[in-house]
Scaffold this motif. Structure first.
Motif, PDB file in Angstrom:
ATOM      1  N   GLY A  10       0.824  -1.214   0.000  1.00 19.29           N
ATOM      2  CA  GLY A  10       0.000   0.000   0.000  1.00 19.29           C
ATOM      3  C   GLY A  10       0.851   1.253   0.000  1.00 19.29           C
ATOM      4  O   GLY A  10       0.498   2.260   0.612  1.00 19.29           O
ATOM      5  N   SER A  12       1.416   3.181  -2.495  1.00 19.41           N
ATOM      6  CA  SER A  12       1.000   4.134  -3.534  1.00 19.41           C
ATOM      7  C   SER A  12       0.194   5.300  -2.973  1.00 19.41           C
ATOM      8  O   SER A  12      -0.166   6.214  -3.713  1.00 19.41           O
ATOM      9  CB  SER A  12       0.171   3.392  -4.595  1.00 19.41           C
ATOM     10  N   SER A  13      -0.093   5.269  -1.675  1.00 18.24           N
ATOM     11  CA  SER A  13      -0.983   6.300  -1.117  1.00 18.24           C
ATOM     12  C   SER A  13      -0.778   6.436   0.390  1.00 18.24           C
ATOM     13  O   SER A  13      -0.180   5.560   1.025  1.00 18.24           O
ATOM     14  CB  SER A  13      -2.444   5.884  -1.417  1.00 18.24           C
ATOM     15  N   ILE A  15      -0.536   6.543   4.260  1.00 17.77           N
ATOM     16  CA  ILE A  15       0.459   6.185   5.279  1.00 17.77           C
ATOM     17  C   ILE A  15       1.598   5.365   4.672  1.00 17.77           C
ATOM     18  O   ILE A  15       2.776   5.557   5.016  1.00 17.77           O
ATOM     19  CB  ILE A  15      -0.221   5.405   6.432  1.00 17.77           C
ATOM     20  N   ARG A  35      -1.388  -0.766  -6.178  1.00 16.78           N
ATOM     21  CA  ARG A  35      -2.140  -1.149  -7.383  1.00 16.78           C
ATOM     22  C   ARG A  35      -2.038  -0.053  -8.444  1.00 16.78           C
ATOM     23  O   ARG A  35      -1.865  -0.330  -9.607  1.00 16.78           O
ATOM     24  CB  ARG A  35      -3.623  -1.386  -7.038  1.00 16.78           C
ATOM     25  N   ASN A  36      -2.166   1.207  -8.014  1.00 14.69           N
ATOM     26  CA  ASN A  36      -2.176   2.320  -8.948  1.00 14.69           C
ATOM     27  C   ASN A  36      -0.738   2.627  -9.414  1.00 14.69           C
ATOM     28  O   ASN A  36       0.095   3.086  -8.640  1.00 14.69           O
ATOM     29  CB  ASN A  36      -2.787   3.550  -8.254  1.00 14.69           C
ATOM     30  N   ASP A  60      -2.956  -6.839  -7.263  1.00 15.56           N
ATOM     31  CA  ASP A  60      -3.977  -6.924  -6.220  1.00 15.56           C
ATOM     32  C   ASP A  60      -3.518  -7.963  -5.198  1.00 15.56           C
ATOM     33  O   ASP A  60      -3.319  -9.134  -5.536  1.00 15.56           O
ATOM     34  CB  ASP A  60      -5.318  -7.327  -6.856  1.00 15.56           C
ATOM     35  N   LEU A  61      -3.357  -7.527  -3.957  1.00 17.01           N
ATOM     36  CA  LEU A  61      -2.838  -8.415  -2.908  1.00 17.01           C
ATOM     37  C   LEU A  61      -3.749  -9.604  -2.635  1.00 17.01           C
ATOM     38  O   LEU A  61      -3.305 -10.606  -2.074  1.00 17.01           O
ATOM     39  CB  LEU A  61      -2.632  -7.626  -1.610  1.00 17.01           C
ATOM     40  N   ASN A  86       0.717  -2.736   5.291  1.00 12.37           N
ATOM     41  CA  ASN A  86      -0.020  -1.483   5.516  1.00 12.37           C
ATOM     42  C   ASN A  86      -1.294  -1.382   4.690  1.00 12.37           C
ATOM     43  O   ASN A  86      -2.257  -0.747   5.120  1.00 12.37           O
ATOM     44  CB  ASN A  86       0.923  -0.315   5.174  1.00 12.37           C
ATOM     45  N   GLY A 139      -2.986  -1.706  11.754  1.00 12.44           N
ATOM     46  CA  GLY A 139      -4.394  -1.932  12.083  1.00 12.44           C
ATOM     47  C   GLY A 139      -5.119  -0.613  12.170  1.00 12.44           C
ATOM     48  O   GLY A 139      -4.990   0.243  11.282  1.00 12.44           O
ATOM     49  N   TYR A 153     -14.874  -3.561   9.144  1.00 21.61           N
ATOM     50  CA  TYR A 153     -13.575  -2.877   9.278  1.00 21.61           C
ATOM     51  C   TYR A 153     -13.036  -3.064  10.699  1.00 21.61           C
ATOM     52  O   TYR A 153     -11.881  -3.477  10.881  1.00 21.61           O
ATOM     53  CB  TYR A 153     -13.728  -1.391   8.956  1.00 21.61           C
ATOM     54  N   LYS A 157      -9.652  -5.433  11.812  1.00 17.09           N
ATOM     55  CA  LYS A 157      -8.496  -4.857  12.504  1.00 17.09           C
ATOM     56  C   LYS A 157      -8.337  -5.481  13.900  1.00 17.09           C
ATOM     57  O   LYS A 157      -7.213  -5.640  14.389  1.00 17.09           O
ATOM     58  CB  LYS A 157      -8.645  -3.338  12.600  1.00 17.09           C
ATOM     59  N   PRO A 183      -3.493   3.247  14.194  1.00 16.13           N
ATOM     60  CA  PRO A 183      -3.683   4.692  14.010  1.00 16.13           C
ATOM     61  C   PRO A 183      -5.116   5.117  14.319  1.00 16.13           C
ATOM     62  O   PRO A 183      -6.069   4.356  14.123  1.00 16.13           O
ATOM     63  CB  PRO A 183      -3.390   4.914  12.515  1.00 16.13           C
ATOM     64  N   GLY A 184      -5.226   6.375  14.785  1.00 21.25           N
ATOM     65  CA  GLY A 184      -6.531   7.033  14.819  1.00 21.25           C
ATOM     66  C   GLY A 184      -6.744   7.653  13.447  1.00 21.25           C
ATOM     67  O   GLY A 184      -6.419   7.030  12.436  1.00 21.25           O
ATOM     68  N   VAL A 186      -5.898   9.664  10.316  1.00 24.24           N
ATOM     69  CA  VAL A 186      -4.736  10.178   9.584  1.00 24.24           C
ATOM     70  C   VAL A 186      -5.266  10.762   8.272  1.00 24.24           C
ATOM     71  O   VAL A 186      -6.133  10.157   7.627  1.00 24.24           O
ATOM     72  CB  VAL A 186      -3.718   9.048   9.313  1.00 24.24           C
ATOM     73  N   THR A 188      -5.575  11.032   4.924  1.00 27.40           N
ATOM     74  CA  THR A 188      -5.245  10.294   3.685  1.00 27.40           C
ATOM     75  C   THR A 188      -6.529  10.176   2.859  1.00 27.40           C
ATOM     76  O   THR A 188      -7.629  10.461   3.368  1.00 27.40           O
ATOM     77  CB  THR A 188      -4.759   8.868   4.013  1.00 27.40           C
TER      78      THR A 188
END
Ligand SMILES: NC(=O)c1ccc[n+]([C@@H]2O[C@H](COP(=O)([O-])OP(=O)(O)OC[C@H]3O[C@@H](n4cnc5c(N)ncnc54)[C@H](OP(=O)(O)O)[C@@H]3O)[C@@H](O)[C@H]2O)c1
Length: 250
Positions: A10, A12-13, A15, A35-36, A60-61, A86, A139, A153, A157, A183-184, A186, A188
């Motif tokens: 992850g 590409s964007s 965090i 991916r992007n 794609d993971l 991530n 997470g 979600y 996590k 994280p709380g 962020v 993004t």
């Protein structure tokens, strides 16, 4: 910084991209997945300009055969010191629907839980044989609350938290570290799509800097920002019926 050979999913964007920039130093080799293609290439260019050797791969993971093959090939080519799982999918539920679309649910469960667990499991074996390395799972503080606006979600996590704890016990004499990052909010693309207020919002660069600093000290669990660390401690102390009563207002 001890780690030299680092894989970030992850990247590409958000965090993941910010973590790549933090670790982009002379002498480090970064393996960046996303991916992007354009976004990943942009992250890679910044990291190369900072002196890191960078390899990228777009896939794609949740293509698990490819995930396993790519992890094994990357680690065989040059043993990884630090692997950061991530990549994630977020977003809260629309209020006019009870449940997520089945395919979206399958995708979220796969990216948020199955991918990091399968990947960490594979890396644990390889790192334990070498007697060194660190596995990081990104997470969310959502893991500590039964969120009615995001049941899958928060559950995906929460599963990671228990997995990290158990894997750390399993690896306790191996020389391999396991770090859970919660994280709380962020700033993004993921959190920008939320309808809820983003309390104690921090930038991705600030989050990445804190994560890298605490990883350097071998932290087991990193909750950011500090306000959410306090909230998570409080949530454990407050009786569950009260937590449920507050959250049921949503
Ligand atoms: N932002 C927050 O407030 C927040 C809070 C708590 C936890 N987190 C967690 O932090 C992590 C990073 O999130 P973020 O905020 O940086 O989100 P983001 O900006 O949306 O980035 C998510 C990353 O995951 C990648 N990804 C998603 N699905 C994928 C798939 N099937 N295969 C490969 N890559 C995939 C994306 O790749 P492409 O863009 O190339 O598709 C992107 O690089 C996630 O695990 C998230 O749950 C974020």
């Amino acid at each position: 910084m001890a780690a030299k050979n680092i894989l970030i999913t992850g990247a590409s964007s958000g965090i993941g991209a910010a973590l790549a920039r933090v670790y982009a130093a002379q002498g480090n080799r970064l393996v960046l997945w996303g991916r992007n293609e354009d976004s990943l290439a942009a992250t890679a260019a910044v990291c190369r300009a900072r002196g890191a050797a960078v390899e990228t791969s777009c896939f794609d993971l949740t293509d698990f055969d490819r995930l396993i093959q790519a992890l094994e090939a990357t680690d065989t080519e040059k043993p990884l010191d630090l692997v950061i799982f991530n990549a994630g999918l977020g977003g809260s539920m629309p209020r006019d629907r009870v449940a997520q679309n089945a395919h979206a649910a399958e995708k979220m469960a796969g990216v948020n839980f199955t991918v990091p667990v399968v990947g960490a499991n594979l890396m644990a074996e390889r790192m334990a044989q070498r007697g060194r390395g660190r596995i990081v799972l990104i997470g969310s503080v959502a893991a500590f609350f039964p969120l009615p606006m995001a049941p899958l979600y928060s559950a995906s996590k929460a599963g990671l938290v228990l997995f990290a704890e158990a894997l750390r016990l399993r690896l306790r004499k191996s020389g391999v570290g396991v770090t859970m990052v919660s994280p709380g909010f962020v700033d993004t693309p993921m959190s920008r799509g939320l309808k809820e207020p983003r309390l104690f919002l921090i930038t991705a660069d600030a989050a990445a800097a804190i994560i890298a600093r605490k990883l350097e000290r071998g932290a087991r669990h990193i909750v950011i920002p500090w306000q959410f660390a306090l909230i998570c401690i409080a949530a454990k102390l407050i009786p569950r019926p009260i937590v449920r009563a507050v959250l049921s207002r949503y």
